[in-house]
Design an enzyme around this catalytic site. Structure first.
Site, PDB file in Angstrom:
ATOM      1  N   ASP A 457       0.820  -1.209   0.000  1.00 58.71           N
ATOM      2  CA  ASP A 457       0.000   0.000   0.000  1.00 58.71           C
ATOM      3  C   ASP A 457       0.857   1.265   0.000  1.00 58.71           C
ATOM      4  OD1 ASP A 457      -2.427   1.391   0.076  1.00 58.71           O
ATOM      5  OD2 ASP A 457      -3.252   0.053   1.599  1.00 58.71           O
ATOM      6  N   ASP A 523     -10.704   1.672  -3.521  1.00 60.72           N
ATOM      7  CA  ASP A 523     -11.262   1.291  -2.220  1.00 60.72           C
ATOM      8  C   ASP A 523     -12.778   1.217  -2.270  1.00 60.72           C
ATOM      9  OD1 ASP A 523      -8.978   0.882  -0.879  1.00 60.72           O
ATOM     10  OD2 ASP A 523      -8.942   2.796   0.187  1.00 60.72           O
TER      11      ASP A 523
HETATM   12  C1  GLA Z   1      -5.855   1.556   2.100  1.00 59.93           C
HETATM   13  C2  GLA Z   1      -6.232   0.434   1.174  1.00 59.93           C
HETATM   14  C3  GLA Z   1      -7.307  -0.407   1.804  1.00 59.93           C
HETATM   15  C4  GLA Z   1      -6.813  -0.957   3.124  1.00 59.93           C
HETATM   16  C5  GLA Z   1      -6.374   0.189   4.016  1.00 59.93           C
HETATM   17  C6  GLA Z   1      -5.716  -0.330   5.279  1.00 59.93           C
HETATM   18  O1  GLA Z   1      -6.878   2.471   2.235  1.00 59.93           O
HETATM   19  O2  GLA Z   1      -6.609   0.939  -0.067  1.00 59.93           O
HETATM   20  O3  GLA Z   1      -7.706  -1.456   0.950  1.00 59.93           O
HETATM   21  O4  GLA Z   1      -5.742  -1.833   2.886  1.00 59.93           O
HETATM   22  O5  GLA Z   1      -5.463   1.043   3.361  1.00 59.93           O
HETATM   23  O6  GLA Z   1      -5.332   0.697   6.103  1.00 59.93           O
END
Ligand code: GLA
Length: 719
Positions: A457, A523
């Site tokens: 990430d 997301d």
């Molecule tokens: C980001 C990612 C999510 C999740 C969160 C965890 O927002 O896009 O899918 O992994 O971080 O903190």
């Protein structure tokens, strides 16, 4: 050494280059121009010389791939920079040598078939040498990488290099992408008028709002029609992409890395190498996308031709509420419905209870997990699944052991901390100690837990990303360091796959895709939003590289509720996964979900090889079609996005089929009418057989659907 024009071609694409009086210049790029003799090439180049209008420079304007102010170009210059005192600010390159490569990589003689050329140009008085590698790939993409070397006696401050190709008069539309968190890659269109359509990405990552693939096209261009020309920068840091039209009529599309002031100082003898800039030409946006899909499929991701494993990610199932019993049970249910990979998301490492702390402390949390995360991993693998884990390596929380021990590892201009984003800051990966520490820590966790998949990430933009040691902007170094880091970790752990995630889909580009294996598109797993996000992302990425998960019935990001069939159909036309607390799901729904997992497994290999066709039928029904390369089978996902003003909808054409063959057409997942009283067209309850020519040119009626219902239609060749 000859300086005559050069014809590069491969994969159905031609590029005709000339060199006289500029950095290399593209006289034509597009559909293969056929065998051309040296005489043809010379005559063609002559035919492209513009007349000299009154009121301007006294010579024909010559526009190289790095357009030069010195040549009378008043648009954006291709090479910008200067030396102390302001010298060398307006370079004028002339070619020095050309090396040409044939189809088998041989050094070919000029005039012979060539698919790559390395062209060296120089401006001796400015003390600069430029080397451009121009290649036409097997898929017909043209890509250019440029290196500039300072041959002068004192440092040269490089402000940037962009590579620009001309586009013809007929290109009147600009099509690119905008977006934001949870709504990435929203297509936008504008007229190609005089001036510049300029897209600068200054976020230190590709960005939710990146131009992504910037295209220009004919007035009526769309997914399947109209000539289009597009470009993309294979780089995950700061980028620029633009379309420019100047008063003398020329239109260009250009792109490159966007450098911050003072980011690149070339000492004597030093070289800056740009990212690859990709150019593509096709009839319709789908054919353009298909070139990128074939390219991605043939290179790094060949192992994925059977499609990605069905993944369950625990993020929206449990968020930070980690406990062994819940996740072990979730893993058991996942395995029972056919999930093949179980990914533990954020929240597993030391002190991490919410998103305000602990990034950087990459040790399994002793309090919450102790040894039990290792136990969970063993449990997952005994259940026959792979074990995946979330990391955010480039980030650091101020409230972490790492920040307390190494405050000097945090990027920022001297004397102040950058504005926080999601309560976090960025580690300086060009600091060898920080880099080595990450290699050691991530490697140790991978080995300890048996991790075979990382969700990598990157949850913030880079603001004031300066090296703490020098104060200099370091986005370029940071981007290159993360590529190196990914490669080093993969090399140390053969078989490890990496998913690129960045607050959802903010790091999707051909640069990151050289180091990763799947991207997290957004997301937002609300399937209604996902249809558009995935259709946009498919302008570059084939569906099997796009992570798409079936979430809870009520979307966590939008609050809307959707049937399982709609959620699952959207995920099926991508890399299918689940992100839902299956402990709350009843046995009937679980059985339905298991059936969707089976269906995905049946078709994933097919979709991973298929040519993608997108359409919006009657302005309200989104269509994603996957057609086998030999056209023997096609699957069309139909997604009702809006309620039309009139209905039923007219017949829908099925793009991509063989017009000389016959097909059996059937609905394999019919839209269930919300009202339950609509009469279906006769063919919808029983398969029909029709000639491909009629399916392509006349089409068939589609089921009546309400918003957020879907259907899957299958066409199978009979003869
Ligand atoms: C980001 C990612 C999510 C999740 C969160 C965890 O927002 O896009 O899918 O992994 O971080 O903190």
């Amino acid at each position: 050494m000859s300086s005559g024009p050069l014809h590069l071609h491969n994969g159905g694409t031609s590029v005709i280059l000339d060199f006289v009086g500029s950095s290399p210049r593209v006289e034509y790029w597009g559909t293969y121009a056929g065998e051309l003799s040296a005489g043809d090439l010379a005559s063609f180049v002559d035919s492209q010389v513009p007349a000299v209008p009154g009121g301007g420079i006294d010579e024909p304007l010559v526009v190289g791939i790095h357009p030069a102010h010195a040549a009378g170009w008043f648009g954006r210059p291709g090479v910008e920079g200067h030396r102390a005192g302001g010298n060398s600010w307006s370079p004028s390159f002339t070619h020095v040598s050309i090396k040409v490569d044939g189809p088998d990589g041989r050094h070919a003689k000029q005039g012979f078939v060539a698919e790559a050329a390395t062209i060296t140009s120089a401006d001796r008085s400015a003390g600069l040498t430029l080397v451009d590698c121009i290649e036409v790939t097997d898929e017909g993409l043209v890509r250019v990488q440029s290196s500039i070397t300072n041959t002068g006696p004192d440092p040269f401050e490089l402000a940037g290099i962009v590579t620009a190709f001309p586009v013809p008069e007929g290109a009147t539309q600009i099509i690119d992408f905008a977006g934001r968190w949870t709504k990435e890659r929203t297509e936008q269109r504008t007229a190609f008028s005089v001036g510049m359509h300029l897209r600068e990405g200054r976020r230190g990552r590709t960005g939710h709002d990146s131009a992504f693939v910037l295209c220009v096209g004919e007035e009526a261009c769309g997914y399947s029609e109209g000539e289009v020309w597009g470009l993309h920068v294979a780089h995950s840091g700061n980028n620029v992409a633009y379309a420019e039209r100047v008063a003398t009529g020329q239109k260009v599309v250009g792109a490159g890395e966007l450098l911050q002031s003072g980011e690149v100082t070339l000492e004597t003898g030093a070289t800056y190498t740009s990212p690859w800039v990709y150019f593509a030409h096709a009839q319709g946006l789908d054919a353009l996308a298909a070139q990128f899909h074939r390219y991605l499929r043939s290179h790094e991701h060949a192992a994925l031709t059977e499609g990605q494993l069905v993944t369950l990610n625990v993020w929206e199932a449990v968020y930070f509420e980690h406990d062994y019993a819940t996740l072990a049970r979730l893993a058991e249910i996942a395995a029972s419905i056919g999930v093949e990979r179980f990914v533990v998301d954020d929240g597993w490492f030391r002190g991490r209870r919410d998103d305000t702390s602990s990034l950087g402390d990459w040790y399994v949390d002793e309090e919450v997990w102790g040894d039990r995360l290792a136990e969970l991993s063993v449990h997952v693998r005994r259940l026959g699944m792979e074990f995946g884990l979330w990391f955010e390596p480039e980030m650091i929380s101020l409230n972490s052991d790492l920040a307390h021990e190494h405050p000097d590892w945090i990027l920022g201009v001297r004397g102040r901390r950058p504005i926080p984003e999601r309560h976090q800051y960025v580690l300086d990966l060009s600091n060898p100690r920080a880099y080595a520490w990450l290699v050691e820590r991530i490697g140790a966790v991978i080995s300890y837990l048996g991790v075979s998949y990382i969700k990598w990430d990157h949850n913030r933009d880079l603001i004031d990303a300066a090296s703490p040691a020098t104060g200099q902007a370091t986005i370029r170094n940071q981007t290159r360091a993360v590529y190196r880091l990914m490669d080093a970790i993969k090399a140390a752990h053969p078989g490890l796959l990496i998913e690129s995630c960045a607050s959802g889909g903010a790091r999707i580009d051909l640069g990151i895709l050289e180091h990763t294996d799947r991207v997290w598109a957004s997301d937002c797993i609300d399937p209604h939003e996902r249809v558009e996000i995935q259709m946009g992302t498919m302008q570059l990425c084939p569906p099997e590289l796009l992570g798409s998960h079936v979430g809870a019935p009520r979307s966590h990001t939008t609050g809307r509720t959707h049937d399982l069939s709609f959620r699952a159909t959207v995920a099926m036309f991508a890399s299918f996964g689940i992100e839902w607390n299956l402990l709350d799901v009843n046995s009937v729904e679980l059985a339905d979900l298991a059936a969707w997992v089976d269906r995905y497994k049946e078709y994933r290999g097919f979709i991973a090889r298929a040519r993608i066709h997108r359409a919006v039928h009657a302005g309200c029904l989104a269509v994603i079609g996957a057609v086998a390369p030999d056209k023997s089978q096609a699957l069309y996902g139909l997604f009702q996005m809006e309620r039309p003003a009139t209905w039923p909808l007219g017949a829908m054409r099925l793009p991509g089929l063989d017009t000389t063959a016959r097909y059996k057409v059937e609905l394999i997942d019919p839209i269930v009418s919300a009202r339950g009283r609509d009469v279906l067209s006769p063919w919808m309850s029983e398969p029909i057989e029709l000639p491909g020519a009629l399916l392509v040119n006349a089409g068939i009626r589609v089921p009546l659907g309400e918003v957020d219902q879907s259907a899957i239609l299958r066409a199978t060749r009979m003869s």
